[in-house]
Scaffold this motif. Sequence first.
Motif, mmCIF file in Angstrom:
data_model
loop_
_atom_site.group_PDB
_atom_site.id
_atom_site.type_symbol
_atom_site.label_atom_id
_atom_site.label_comp_id
_atom_site.label_asym_id
_atom_site.label_seq_id
_atom_site.Cartn_x
_atom_site.Cartn_y
_atom_site.Cartn_z
ATOM 1 N N ASP A 17 6.648 -10.034 0.586
ATOM 2 C CA ASP A 17 5.455 -9.348 0.087
ATOM 3 C C ASP A 17 5.956 -8.312 -0.920
ATOM 4 O OD1 ASP A 17 3.459 -7.328 -0.318
ATOM 5 O OD2 ASP A 17 2.395 -8.090 1.435
ATOM 6 N N GLU A 18 5.713 -8.580 -2.183
ATOM 7 C CA GLU A 18 6.207 -7.708 -3.254
ATOM 8 C C GLU A 18 5.124 -6.750 -3.733
ATOM 9 O OE1 GLU A 18 9.321 -8.041 -4.293
ATOM 10 O OE2 GLU A 18 9.944 -10.130 -3.974
ATOM 11 N N THR A 19 3.962 -6.796 -3.100
ATOM 12 C CA THR A 19 2.790 -6.120 -3.637
ATOM 13 C C THR A 19 2.450 -4.822 -2.914
ATOM 14 O OG1 THR A 19 1.923 -8.326 -4.117
ATOM 15 C CG2 THR A 19 0.375 -6.479 -4.287
ATOM 16 N N HIS A 20 2.411 -4.884 -1.599
ATOM 17 C CA HIS A 20 1.839 -3.773 -0.832
ATOM 18 C C HIS A 20 2.861 -2.672 -0.563
ATOM 19 C CE1 HIS A 20 -0.807 -7.236 0.032
ATOM 20 N NE2 HIS A 20 -1.758 -6.318 -0.050
ATOM 21 N N PHE A 21 2.428 -1.444 -0.738
ATOM 22 C CA PHE A 21 3.276 -0.294 -0.432
ATOM 23 C C PHE A 21 3.176 0.013 1.064
ATOM 24 C CE2 PHE A 21 2.674 0.319 -4.966
ATOM 25 C CZ PHE A 21 3.960 0.671 -5.367
ATOM 26 N N VAL A 22 4.274 -0.235 1.764
ATOM 27 C CA VAL A 22 4.311 0.022 3.201
ATOM 28 C C VAL A 22 5.098 1.311 3.431
ATOM 29 C CG1 VAL A 22 5.215 -0.842 5.393
ATOM 30 C CG2 VAL A 22 4.039 -2.394 3.824
ATOM 31 N N SER A 23 4.653 2.083 4.416
ATOM 32 C CA SER A 23 5.262 3.382 4.695
ATOM 33 C C SER A 23 5.655 3.461 6.176
ATOM 34 C CB SER A 23 4.254 4.490 4.364
ATOM 35 O OG SER A 23 4.625 5.699 4.968
ATOM 36 N N GLY A 24 6.553 4.384 6.477
ATOM 37 C CA GLY A 24 6.938 4.612 7.868
ATOM 38 C C GLY A 24 5.761 4.972 8.768
ATOM 39 N N VAL A 25 4.700 5.514 8.192
ATOM 40 C CA VAL A 25 3.527 5.849 9.017
ATOM 41 C C VAL A 25 2.780 4.594 9.468
ATOM 42 C CG1 VAL A 25 3.076 8.167 8.126
ATOM 43 C CG2 VAL A 25 2.099 6.182 6.941
ATOM 44 N N ASP A 26 3.114 3.441 8.890
ATOM 45 C CA ASP A 26 2.383 2.218 9.219
ATOM 46 C C ASP A 26 2.868 1.548 10.509
ATOM 47 O OD1 ASP A 26 0.920 2.564 6.897
ATOM 48 O OD2 ASP A 26 2.293 1.340 5.690
ATOM 49 N N LEU A 27 4.033 1.940 10.980
ATOM 50 C CA LEU A 27 4.519 1.322 12.226
ATOM 51 C C LEU A 27 3.536 1.564 13.362
ATOM 52 C CD1 LEU A 27 6.916 -0.055 13.852
ATOM 53 C CD2 LEU A 27 7.410 2.287 14.583
ATOM 54 N N PHE A 28 3.152 2.817 13.524
ATOM 55 C CA PHE A 28 2.302 3.237 14.653
ATOM 56 C C PHE A 28 0.996 2.427 14.699
ATOM 57 C CE2 PHE A 28 -0.597 5.894 16.937
ATOM 58 C CZ PHE A 28 0.129 6.717 17.779
ATOM 59 N N PRO A 29 0.203 2.404 13.624
ATOM 60 C CA PRO A 29 -1.050 1.634 13.685
ATOM 61 C C PRO A 29 -0.831 0.121 13.782
ATOM 62 C CG PRO A 29 -0.735 2.570 11.493
ATOM 63 C CD PRO A 29 0.314 3.164 12.363
ATOM 64 N N THR A 30 0.303 -0.358 13.262
ATOM 65 C CA THR A 30 0.585 -1.795 13.377
ATOM 66 C C THR A 30 0.821 -2.176 14.835
ATOM 67 O OG1 THR A 30 1.551 -1.835 11.159
ATOM 68 C CG2 THR A 30 2.130 -3.639 12.632
ATOM 69 N N ARG A 41 -0.812 -5.787 9.965
ATOM 70 C CA ARG A 41 -1.098 -7.082 10.584
ATOM 71 C C ARG A 41 -1.860 -8.040 9.661
ATOM 72 N NH1 ARG A 41 -3.844 -8.120 16.539
ATOM 73 N NH2 ARG A 41 -3.899 -10.391 16.393
ATOM 74 N N PRO A 42 -2.941 -7.601 9.013
ATOM 75 C CA PRO A 42 -3.625 -8.564 8.142
ATOM 76 C C PRO A 42 -2.717 -9.088 7.021
ATOM 77 C CG PRO A 42 -4.572 -6.348 7.910
ATOM 78 C CD PRO A 42 -3.667 -6.320 9.083
ATOM 79 N N LEU A 43 -1.860 -8.248 6.493
ATOM 80 C CA LEU A 43 -0.955 -8.686 5.425
ATOM 81 C C LEU A 43 0.047 -9.702 5.962
ATOM 82 C CD1 LEU A 43 -0.128 -5.172 3.878
ATOM 83 C CD2 LEU A 43 -2.110 -6.644 3.427
ATOM 84 N N THR A 44 0.504 -9.453 7.179
ATOM 85 C CA THR A 44 1.461 -10.361 7.807
ATOM 86 C C THR A 44 0.832 -11.723 8.072
ATOM 87 O OG1 THR A 44 2.523 -8.465 8.840
ATOM 88 C CG2 THR A 44 2.982 -10.603 9.798
ATOM 89 N N GLU A 45 -0.473 -11.704 8.327
ATOM 90 C CA GLU A 45 -1.185 -12.957 8.605
ATOM 91 C C GLU A 45 -1.729 -13.596 7.326
ATOM 92 O OE1 GLU A 45 -4.046 -11.733 11.516
ATOM 93 O OE2 GLU A 45 -2.562 -11.677 13.151
ATOM 94 N N GLY A 46 -1.417 -12.997 6.183
ATOM 95 C CA GLY A 46 -1.840 -13.575 4.915
ATOM 96 C C GLY A 46 -3.270 -13.274 4.549
ATOM 97 N N ARG A 47 -3.824 -12.230 5.158
ATOM 98 C CA ARG A 47 -5.215 -11.859 4.856
ATOM 99 C C ARG A 47 -5.231 -10.642 3.944
ATOM 100 N NH1 ARG A 47 -7.574 -9.821 9.306
ATOM 101 N NH2 ARG A 47 -5.836 -9.928 10.767
ATOM 102 N N ASP A 48 -6.320 -10.501 3.224
ATOM 103 C CA ASP A 48 -6.492 -9.317 2.388
ATOM 104 C C ASP A 48 -6.890 -8.129 3.256
ATOM 105 O OD1 ASP A 48 -5.830 -10.334 -0.022
ATOM 106 O OD2 ASP A 48 -7.869 -10.985 -0.531
ATOM 107 N N ALA A 49 -6.548 -6.957 2.773
ATOM 108 C CA ALA A 49 -6.960 -5.740 3.473
ATOM 109 C C ALA A 49 -6.992 -4.613 2.453
ATOM 110 C CB ALA A 49 -5.970 -5.422 4.585
ATOM 111 N N PRO A 50 -7.910 -3.667 2.653
ATOM 112 C CA PRO A 50 -7.889 -2.498 1.769
ATOM 113 C C PRO A 50 -6.520 -1.817 1.895
ATOM 114 C CG PRO A 50 -9.769 -2.441 3.276
ATOM 115 C CD PRO A 50 -8.893 -3.555 3.726
#
Lengths: 474, 263
Positions: free
Chosen positions: A317-330, A349-358
């Motif tokens: 995934d070269e598109t989405h900016f992921v941050s350390g704060v995302d572990l907790f909600p994931t 999770r939606p990105l991992t499953e190939g779905r769009d998400a805000p």
Amino acid sequence: MNERPNILFINTDQHSWDAISAYGNPYLRTPNIDELHRNGTSFRRSFCTDPVCAAARSSWATGLYTSETGVPFNGGYVHPEIPDLGQLLNAGGYKAFHCGKWHVPGRNVRKSFRALYYGQRDIGAGGAAYYDSASTHAVADFLTNYDRDDPFYLQIGFVDPHDVCEYLHNHEEKHIPNPLEQGIISEDDLPPLPENFDYDERETVLHRVCRRVDDALIHAAILKGIRGWDERHWRYLRWNYYRFIEKVDAEIGRVLALLRETSLHHNTLIIFSADHGEACGSHQMFQKFTLYEESVRVPFIVACLGEDIPVEKDRFDETHFVSGVDLFPTVCDYAGIDVPERVQGLSVRPLTEGRDAPWRDYAYIESNYWGRAIVTDRYKYVTEYKPKAVEDFQPPGPDAEQLGLAQLFDRHDDPGETENLTQDTAYDEVIETCREKLFAQESRLHRQQIVHPSPKRVISNWGDRLRGYWRHNE
Amino acid sequence: MNNSNLLHWSFDYNYGAQNPQFAQELIETLRGYNPKVGARDIQTAQTITHIYNVLPNYWCGYNRGGNTETLSIGRVIIQRSKHDNLWHYSVKYENTTSGENLQMQFCCSDEDYRPLRDNWSVDARNSANDEYSQVACAGYLTSDSEVRLRINGAEIAAGTVDASVKLTCNWALFDVIPTLARTIQASGDGIDIAVLEDLEQLRRKSRLGFLESTQTPIPLEGYYLYGVGLLPSYWWLDAHGNIAIASTFFETLVLREKTGDSL
């Protein structure tokens, strides 16, 4: 997928985003992390919240940025009222286990989690050579004996490649001869210098005072010890760094093999990441604490070795900016647990499953209490807050009047971040846009005053030095 | 014995521990053993035992509890005996910082490289106050040179040994290096060897080479070992055929006692 999968969070320490052989790095071999990539989605735009252990880990534990957690550097303390992931998972019906490095000061890991292994001498910053193999044994014991129906969350904190810090400490007080002259290694074995070994000296005051000057606030003794390094010493540092990563990759390999052998792999989601990266010679810098790419960009892989959990495999995934704060909600998302209102992160999770998400269109990073960075698709904007005239221990921002110097890099044309564009008026609008993003992000934070005396002392001491610099140079 | 604190850089960690001093502890430890016990002809001995003091290389903090009496964080006991043309090893490694103690049993062919043979076992016990208390690992080498490990009944592959190199255990290197010392020195670039670290982690191809000699604190010949996944370690051989000092990345093993029951 069972409604509630097992969740295994494997983390390494000081592991730069590109130090993985599956990502094309030819100077090391990481067959086991490669396997995770083949069985999952690698988020290539993944950034830590703060490039130092305790701070970054406080974000993992809480889903908050470090000016919110109370841990803006290694000496902070998590504000007591903030819930952590272990507490939340246990309350939500998961069995939450911890093994290995924790390093979230102010939060007792043995109270928030069931500790499989945390060392006879509690694991602090480093010591992989003592702890990582024991951590693997503890996980082996756990996996081979887990016969419960209810799902587990297990976080494994491997210390390596953090031991590269000790490699550097080794140079503080003694001269270590060039390994090539010693015949220990040949020229052909050494990786080359990084392309961004040379750097633009127009850095922020915070960066210079913390990392560059002779009496630097952070690791001045190492800085002094390596002043005389030639090109080969730097390359040998890189060579050693990659060996540390190979060591921890082997530990991960045993964990993955046992997961398969016990058949737990079918319903176990694996998240792999690192707390922060390692400069490893880029910008003639070592360790972390800086807002350059090598220090702040980390691997983030979501994988499943079986087929029960829908995960897009062998994918970047070269598109989405992921941050350390995302572990907790994931983790909460997969566990079916509601995320506390104040949490800043987003579930991948939606990105991992190939779905769009805000999704956000930037990464926000803090450093050394006063440092800030915004990373966008095209640019990285680095800046600093000047220390207040009278320190009130309220983490700074958003405050345009208080901003100090800045750096702007064009990530497309200058991925090595070697030319600071801030003095080119053609980029004024870009800078303004980045500042708007910075202030908008900061206005959403629940920054709290630092109250613990230990981090207050650090802020006072560092603030004095920085104020002194500004007084003499304005 | 030379009391100078100017130790070789590969085992000079004096600065990291002001009190007690690393150099002082190292030198005092070496004073404790009689190098002539057991002589160098270990081929004729029935049982040889080396006991090493484990010193932390970095920071006093790795000494459990900040103990100021001693820097030591543990010990290693390497015991081997020869029966039926095989060397039978029993190695005990105790570490008060990690809290994990390992008991390792393995045997090697009676050859210079001490190739691993048959089955081996590791019994790991954790003395820290955690849920993990003990794990048992048994290993063997298949006819295809694959290392297999059984951990609490679950069997996993731990890698395949390259046909061009012999596989030994890192704890057998305490005999391999003295035996091959002259060969290594003559080789120039060193020799290749595969190492099964603590009988669990396969380092497929490692390089064993000669480093240099030193006279401090006693006359020693230095050797290095490194490879994929293996940080350089330094092995120092005394004039009596004993590895007197072995400095791995994070700890330095210093010979403190040697016994040989056949002598």
